[in-house]
Design an enzyme around this catalytic site. Structure first.
Site, PDB file in Angstrom:
ATOM      1  N   ASP A  62       0.867  -1.184   0.000  1.00 25.44           N
ATOM      2  CA  ASP A  62       0.000   0.000   0.000  1.00 25.44           C
ATOM      3  C   ASP A  62       0.900   1.229   0.000  1.00 25.44           C
ATOM      4  O   ASP A  62       1.491   1.582   1.026  1.00 25.44           O
ATOM      5  CB  ASP A  62      -0.914   0.014   1.231  1.00 25.44           C
ATOM      6  N   ARG A  70       4.015   2.949   2.835  1.00 24.14           N
ATOM      7  CA  ARG A  70       4.845   2.039   3.631  1.00 24.14           C
ATOM      8  C   ARG A  70       6.332   2.331   3.482  1.00 24.14           C
ATOM      9  O   ARG A  70       7.091   2.170   4.423  1.00 24.14           O
ATOM     10  CB  ARG A  70       4.579   0.586   3.239  1.00 24.14           C
ATOM     11  N   ARG A 130      -7.520   9.959   2.327  1.00 23.20           N
ATOM     12  CA  ARG A 130      -7.189   8.975   1.283  1.00 23.20           C
ATOM     13  C   ARG A 130      -8.155   9.107   0.105  1.00 23.20           C
ATOM     14  O   ARG A 130      -7.862   8.631  -0.989  1.00 23.20           O
ATOM     15  CB  ARG A 130      -7.271   7.558   1.849  1.00 23.20           C
ATOM     16  N   LYS A 160     -10.498   0.527  -4.775  1.00 17.27           N
ATOM     17  CA  LYS A 160     -10.994   0.120  -3.461  1.00 17.27           C
ATOM     18  C   LYS A 160     -11.740   1.280  -2.811  1.00 17.27           C
ATOM     19  O   LYS A 160     -11.492   2.433  -3.152  1.00 17.27           O
ATOM     20  CB  LYS A 160      -9.856  -0.383  -2.576  1.00 17.27           C
ATOM     21  N   HIS A 161     -12.746   1.004  -1.982  1.00 16.43           N
ATOM     22  CA  HIS A 161     -13.179  -0.299  -1.458  1.00 16.43           C
ATOM     23  C   HIS A 161     -14.628  -0.524  -1.891  1.00 16.43           C
ATOM     24  O   HIS A 161     -15.529   0.098  -1.348  1.00 16.43           O
ATOM     25  CB  HIS A 161     -13.089  -0.332   0.062  1.00 16.43           C
ATOM     26  N   HIS A 173     -10.978  -1.606  10.209  1.00 14.71           N
ATOM     27  CA  HIS A 173      -9.825  -2.259  10.841  1.00 14.71           C
ATOM     28  C   HIS A 173     -10.185  -2.693  12.267  1.00 14.71           C
ATOM     29  O   HIS A 173      -9.589  -3.642  12.788  1.00 14.71           O
ATOM     30  CB  HIS A 173      -8.632  -1.304  10.909  1.00 14.71           C
ATOM     31  N   ASP A 243     -10.019  -7.561   1.033  1.00 16.03           N
ATOM     32  CA  ASP A 243      -9.180  -6.745   1.908  1.00 16.03           C
ATOM     33  C   ASP A 243      -8.614  -7.689   2.958  1.00 16.03           C
ATOM     34  O   ASP A 243      -8.958  -8.878   3.014  1.00 16.03           O
ATOM     35  CB  ASP A 243     -10.009  -5.610   2.521  1.00 16.03           C
TER      36      ASP A 243
END
Length: 334
Positions: A62, A70, A130, A160-161, A173, A243
């Site tokens: 990601d 990352r 995002r 996504k998503h 999450h 996911d």
């Protein structure tokens, strides 16, 4: 290629990583910040993974930009999607941003950044900046350019998503959000439909969100959303990723083996289980040893190395533009 994507422990492969990578059910590896120290180490890690696998394998990360990036040191620091849509040069910058993000990863022998986010609005805790916009037409406008930039570099795009995570506040999450709206097909899904029709999306990632007006299962484990709506009604022919099934939003699908099987049976071509080695092994043991030829369409083509990329005038000029946008964005947030 096998139907399971999982993660590895650190900067280098350990014995358990190697054993798992060689399992025929494993078709992909996804990296996190803990897997990155510097470019030299990352290049060695990707090489070791491919040599260990001895077969085609998707390597993903990601690397959207903003808070979801990352790899940071020795990579261009990218702005979040919202910054592109709020810039006067947003369209051309989105195109450049997509190219730059993809080109840098491809030069490290990484196939995919799981991007872009096509959700609407900024209120959801999982999404925030995002998202490009809260307006479907604006998301289409900027996401299309971002994807075209990715494709110029040679990277497939993952939307996504699906069918839209932006209508809930809760973060999948940490819990399973429920979206009670009966308008998602006329609102959020317009973005996905438009980009499918434009043949811009190579892969799709559904949300761990229950849209209870339509179905009782989260979209990630719903044959209604994945087989009927996405495949039949919308005509999507690309790859469907789940996911991360370690997210709390997937808890309603059962234990880790049951989650993986439920997602696969619902229509996911590749299921993902990360940051939980015991859960990943459970999923590995539970999934049938099938192969998914469609996944090979997402593999990168051969490219030059990073040191060659950063010596090109295109990278140097684009890096300056994107870094300037990020700095302007940070100043506005201060």
């Amino acid at each position: 290629m096998g139907p399971l994507m999982l993660d590895v422990a650190g900067y280098e492969l350990d014995a358990e990583d190697r054993e798992i990578i060689q399992h025929p059910t494993v078709g992909g590896i996804i990296f996190f910040a803990r897997n990155y120290h510097d470019r030299e180490q990352l290049r060695a890690l990707t090489k070791d993974i491919r040599n260990t696998a001895k077969r085609p394998l998707l390597i993903a990360v990601d690397q959207e930009g903003g808070r979801v990036q990352r790899f940071r040191e020795e990579f261009t620091l990218l702005p979040p999607a919202k910054a592109f849509a709020q810039s006067n040069e947003g369209k051309s910058l989105a195109y450049d941003g997509g190219w730059l993000m993809a080109a840098e990863l491809l030069a490290m022998d990484i196939d995919l950044s799981l991007a872009p986010v096509l959700d609407l609005g900024f209120d959801c805790k999982a999404i925030g900046d995002r998202a490009f916009s809260d307006d479907p037409q604006q998301v289409i406008k900027y996401a299309s350019e971002f994807i075209k930039g990715m494709k110029l570099a040679g990277m497939a795009a993952t939307g996504k998503h699906f069918p839209g995570h932006g209508g809930v506040i809760a973060d999948s999450h940490h819990e399973t959000p429920v979206d009670p709206r009966d308008t998602i097909k006329q609102h959020d899904m317009v973005v996905f439909q438009s980009l499918i029709e434009a043949k811009l999306l190579d892969a799709m990632m559904p949300a761990h969100v229950i849209f209870d007006h339509y179905d009782d299962s989260p979209a990630s484990g719903s044959s209604y959303w994945l087989k009927q709506v996405l495949r039949e009604d919308m005509g999507f022919k690309g790859v469907v990723f789940s996911d991360d099934l370690n997210m709390k939003g997937a808890d309603v699908l059962g234990n880790y083996s049951e989650r993986a099987i439920a997602a696969q049976q619902a229509g996911c071509d590749m299921v993902m289980l990360c940051n939980n080695r015991e859960g990943a092994i459970e999923a590995l043991d539970g999934l049938p040893q099938t192969q998914v030829p469609l996944l090979e369409s997402l593999c990168k083509k051969p490219t030059g190395e990073y040191r060659d990329l950063i010596n090109t005038s295109k990278w140097q000029e684009t890096e300056k533009r994107i870094s300037r946008l990020r700095n302007e964005w940070l100043e506005k947030q201060a």
